[in-house]
Design a protein around this motif. Structure first.
Motif, short mmCIF file in Angstrom:
data_model
loop_
_atom_site.label_atom_id
_atom_site.label_comp_id
_atom_site.label_asym_id
_atom_site.label_seq_id
_atom_site.Cartn_x
_atom_site.Cartn_y
_atom_site.Cartn_z
N GLU A 24 0.83 -1.21 0.00
CA GLU A 24 0.00 0.00 0.00
C GLU A 24 0.86 1.26 0.00
O GLU A 24 0.53 2.26 0.62
N LEU A 25 1.99 1.20 -0.71
CA LEU A 25 2.92 2.33 -0.75
C LEU A 25 2.17 3.61 -1.08
O LEU A 25 1.37 3.66 -2.02
N TRP A 26 2.42 4.63 -0.29
CA TRP A 26 1.76 5.92 -0.51
C TRP A 26 2.07 6.44 -1.91
O TRP A 26 3.23 6.45 -2.33
N PRO A 27 1.07 6.89 -2.65
CA PRO A 27 1.30 7.43 -4.00
C PRO A 27 2.33 8.56 -4.00
O PRO A 27 3.15 8.66 -4.92
N GLU A 28 2.30 9.41 -2.96
CA GLU A 28 3.25 10.52 -2.91
C GLU A 28 4.68 10.02 -2.67
O GLU A 28 5.64 10.64 -3.13
N MET A 29 4.85 8.89 -2.00
CA MET A 29 6.18 8.30 -1.82
C MET A 29 6.68 7.73 -3.14
O MET A 29 7.83 7.93 -3.52
N GLU A 30 5.81 7.03 -3.84
CA GLU A 30 6.18 6.48 -5.15
C GLU A 30 6.59 7.60 -6.10
O GLU A 30 7.60 7.50 -6.80
N LYS A 31 5.81 8.66 -6.11
CA LYS A 31 6.09 9.80 -6.98
C LYS A 31 7.47 10.41 -6.66
O LYS A 31 8.26 10.68 -7.56
N GLU A 32 7.74 10.59 -5.37
CA GLU A 32 9.01 11.19 -4.95
C GLU A 32 10.20 10.29 -5.30
O GLU A 32 11.24 10.76 -5.75
#
Length: 104
Positions: A24-32
């Protein structure tokens, strides 16, 4: 591409929670991560020892090193701290590995 590998440690009673957090990796973490040049990022678990093997490819070492100072990375480290061995700043205890063989 620069290939990087490291070892980290997850607590043995936290395997499922560690897996869930990454599923459930945070979308904002993936983006960064992607904005800091990360590609093909994988983490593998040795269930006997709790040792994690992480592999990723990055575009630029300096750009990648800036990831640690981002707000989202700091927030992620705090979120993951109860699950794994960490340093005083909540970053994972990590040992970078030296590449000794590569077959393209």
């Amino acid at each position: 591409m620069i290939r990087k590998a490291s070892i980290m440690y997850v607590y043995k009673d936290k395997y499922e929670e560690y897996q869930r957090c990454h599923d459930e990796l945070w979308p904002e973490m993936e983006k960064e991560l992607k904005e800091h040049g990360a590609h093909n990022y994988s983490i593998f678990l040795d269930e006997e020892s709790g040792q994690l093997f992480a592999y990723l490819e990055i575009e630029d070492e300096e750009r990648w090193n800036q990831m640690a100072s981002t707000d989202i990375c700091q927030k992620w480290w705090t979120y993951m701290e109860p699950l794994m061995e960490t340093n005083p700043d909540n970053s994972p205890v990590s040992k970078e590995l030296k590449s000794v063989f590569y077959l393209a």
